[in-house]
Structure formats: C-alpha cells, structure tokens
Design a protein around this motif. Structure first.
Motif, PDB file in Angstrom:
ATOM      1  N   PHE A 163       0.844  -1.092  -0.049  1.00 39.90           N
ATOM      2  CA  PHE A 163       0.153  -0.236   0.018  1.00 39.90           C
ATOM      3  C   PHE A 163       0.841   1.299   0.006  1.00 39.90           C
ATOM      4  O   PHE A 163       2.009   1.210   0.600  1.00 39.90           O
ATOM      5  N   ASN A 204       1.283   5.430   0.391  1.00 41.13           N
ATOM      6  CA  ASN A 204       0.675   6.714   0.986  1.00 41.13           C
ATOM      7  C   ASN A 204       1.728   7.795   0.562  1.00 41.13           C
ATOM      8  O   ASN A 204       2.744   8.339   1.125  1.00 41.13           O
ATOM      9  N   LYS A 234      -1.818   4.832  -6.957  1.00 44.10           N
ATOM     10  CA  LYS A 234      -3.174   5.425  -6.002  1.00 44.10           C
ATOM     11  C   LYS A 234      -3.091   4.812  -4.570  1.00 44.10           C
ATOM     12  O   LYS A 234      -2.581   3.797  -4.639  1.00 44.10           O
ATOM     13  N   LEU A 235      -3.623   5.565  -3.754  1.00 38.05           N
ATOM     14  CA  LEU A 235      -3.825   5.094  -2.455  1.00 38.05           C
ATOM     15  C   LEU A 235      -5.177   4.342  -2.536  1.00 38.05           C
ATOM     16  O   LEU A 235      -6.166   4.773  -2.910  1.00 38.05           O
ATOM     17  N   SER A 269      -7.627   1.454  -0.122  1.00 36.64           N
ATOM     18  CA  SER A 269      -8.054   1.051   1.107  1.00 36.64           C
ATOM     19  C   SER A 269      -8.075  -0.242   1.034  1.00 36.64           C
ATOM     20  O   SER A 269      -8.374  -1.092   0.115  1.00 36.64           O
ATOM     21  N   TRP A 308       1.946   3.769  10.118  1.00 37.77           N
ATOM     22  CA  TRP A 308       0.941   4.142   9.294  1.00 37.77           C
ATOM     23  C   TRP A 308      -0.103   2.825   8.878  1.00 37.77           C
ATOM     24  O   TRP A 308      -1.318   3.076   8.721  1.00 37.77           O
ATOM     25  N   HIS A 329      -4.215   2.391   8.754  1.00 36.47           N
ATOM     26  CA  HIS A 329      -4.551   2.140   7.261  1.00 36.47           C
ATOM     27  C   HIS A 329      -5.544   0.986   7.143  1.00 36.47           C
ATOM     28  O   HIS A 329      -6.425   0.834   6.531  1.00 36.47           O
TER      29      HIS A 329
END
Length: 279
Positions: free
Chosen positions: A12, A14, A39-40, A42, A75, A79
């Motif tokens: 992932f 950020n 892209k971020l 989820s 983080w 997340h």
C-alpha cells in the motif's frame, strides 16, 4: 471450492506522507499503468475488487521511509485497522551487527513478522557477506523470518542461501516472486537445491515483472510444486504492481486455474499463508 484467500504479498502506498523515492523520484520504474500503481487504495477497496473472500494480507515494505521503517508500520496500523494483517519491514541484511540489532529494536511493532532487503541483480552479492548469517541468526532468535528477493538463476548466491538455511534450521526463509525466473535451467537447478531445506518456502507471484509466456509460468509452477510440495508454496498478488498487465481479480482466477484439486487451491491460497504468517 473455498473462496477464502490470504494475500501474502501486497503493497500500500501513501504518497502524501511517505517518501517512496524509487516510485516518485526522478527515475521511477518504466512500467505501464504506473498511474494505477501509485493510487492510495483502502483495504476495503481491495476486498471489493475481487469475488474471492480476502480474509487477511501481508504487507511487504514499500519504501515509505527507509531511514525509519517503523513509520510505515505505524501508518499501516491506521490504514489497515479493519483488516487482519502482518507486515514485513526493511533492515539492511549485511549491516554491521550492532547497526542491524539497533534497527531491529526500533522496529518493535505488533504487526512485524519479518524483514526484507531487496538483493536483486548485482546487490545479490550482499547476501554472501559474512555479516549476513549473523543477522539472519538474530532474526530467527527474534522469531522473525527473512523474505529473500533475488534471482534464483544466480546459482552461487542460491548455494549460499542454502548454506544459511542448513546452518540456521530455526530460521524461516521465504523466497519472493518465485525466485524471479529468467534463465530457466539455472533457476530450476536452484529450486531443486533450495527446496531440500524444509525451512525455505516460496511465493508464486511477480510474473508481471518478467518476460515469461503463460506456458512458461505454468511450467515454473509445476516445477515448484514438484520440489517444494503443497505445504511450502503460497499464491500472492504483488498488488498493486500486478496491475502492470492484469486486474487483481483476474490474477487470483489465474492462480485458481493452476490447481488440479480444491485441496491444493485451499493450501496455496489460504492455509499455507495462515501457517507461515500466523494471521
């Protein structure tokens, strides 16, 4: 058929708070679809992107802050707060013993289960440093495993990793991205060698980074299955990098198509990752 999967190789990003100099610096990789990769995303969005049941994942260090890798783990705790996960962080595997130990102490975190230090290409020589086996021993003592990422066709380095595995039977080694098969004859030789050590497992992933045909990928899978067996192989995605050439859901269906039985699929897509990463 079981639809449950655990994905043991996910990243992932950020990009607002992290550094990721390899991805957003002056010389990013020349990959297609780089806009999708950056892209971020989820955990929920990833869950929604597949018709399999994503029950857990393993986040592999992605360069959030290599000077203080704990920042990435902190983080991730926010997340991925609603998703069962474990994390592989960064430490320089050939660092001086005191430096490696101090860096490991600074990584104390409930999600941490192992260390990766990418040693592809010429960097693979670092795995043969006399410091390496001492640091690997420290990982094992701390009940952390080593994610080895190098090309298995480098037979000399593969032999050294086999030596480490023999000398440190309490250490768990997990080979990333199927050992990045390229020179297939040498790759097969190293697979045969490394599979003899029961404390080595391997992830079947990363083929978007290679130039193998689908038939060659299937042949690689059969060779791994022949030598590592059903208990020491894990399917993984390398998301979001897999989006270079395929969708996340399509990749998992491709993995499923490799399996001749529901039992094999369940082990490689769920049970083995559950065992190795204790999710």
């Amino acid at each position: 058929m079981s639809t449950k999967i655990i994905d043991p190789h996910v990243h992932f990003f950020n990009l607002l708070d992290g550094q990721y100099t390899w991805l957003q610096g002056k010389n990013p990789p020349a990959w297609p679809n780089l806009d999708k990769i950056k892209k971020l995303v989820s955990a929920q969005k990833l869950i929604n992107s597949t018709d399999f049941e994503l029950k857990g994942l393993v986040h592999i260090e992605a360069g959030f802050d290599n000077s203080a890798p704990i920042n990435e783990l902190n983080w991730l705790s926010k997340h991925l707060s609603e998703m069962p996960f474990k994390a592989i962080s960064f430490n320089q595997i050939d660092a001086l013993a005191e430096q490696f130990s101090d860096a490991l102490d600074a990584l104390a975190h409930s999600s941490l289960c192992g260390i990766r230090d990418i040693t592809e290409g010429d960097d693979a020589i670092r795995l043969k440093s006399p410091r390496c086996i001492h640091n690997l021993d420290l990982l094992a003592t701390n009940k952390l495993h080593f994610e080895a990422q190098f090309e298995l066709h480098n037979v000399s380095v593969a032999n050294h990793i086999a030596h480490c595995a023999k000398q440190l039977p309490h250490l768990q080694i997990i080979l990333n991205h199927a050992g990045l098969p390229d020179d297939l004859a040498s790759w097969q030789q190293s697979v045969e060698l490394l599979a003899q050590h029961k404390n080595i497992a391997i992830k079947f992933s990363g083929f978007e980074l290679l130039s193998l045909t689908q038939a060659q990928q299937e042949a690689c899978f059969k060779w791994l299955l022949q030598h590592f067996g059903e208990q020491r192989i894990m399917f993984a995605s390398n998301f979001p990098v897999c989006q270079i050439n395929t969708h996340y859901n399509a990749l998992w269906h491709r993995h499923y198509a490799l399996c001749k039985s529901h039992s094999l699929w369940h082990k490689l897509s769920y049970a083995n990752a559950m065992h190795y990463y204790q999710l």
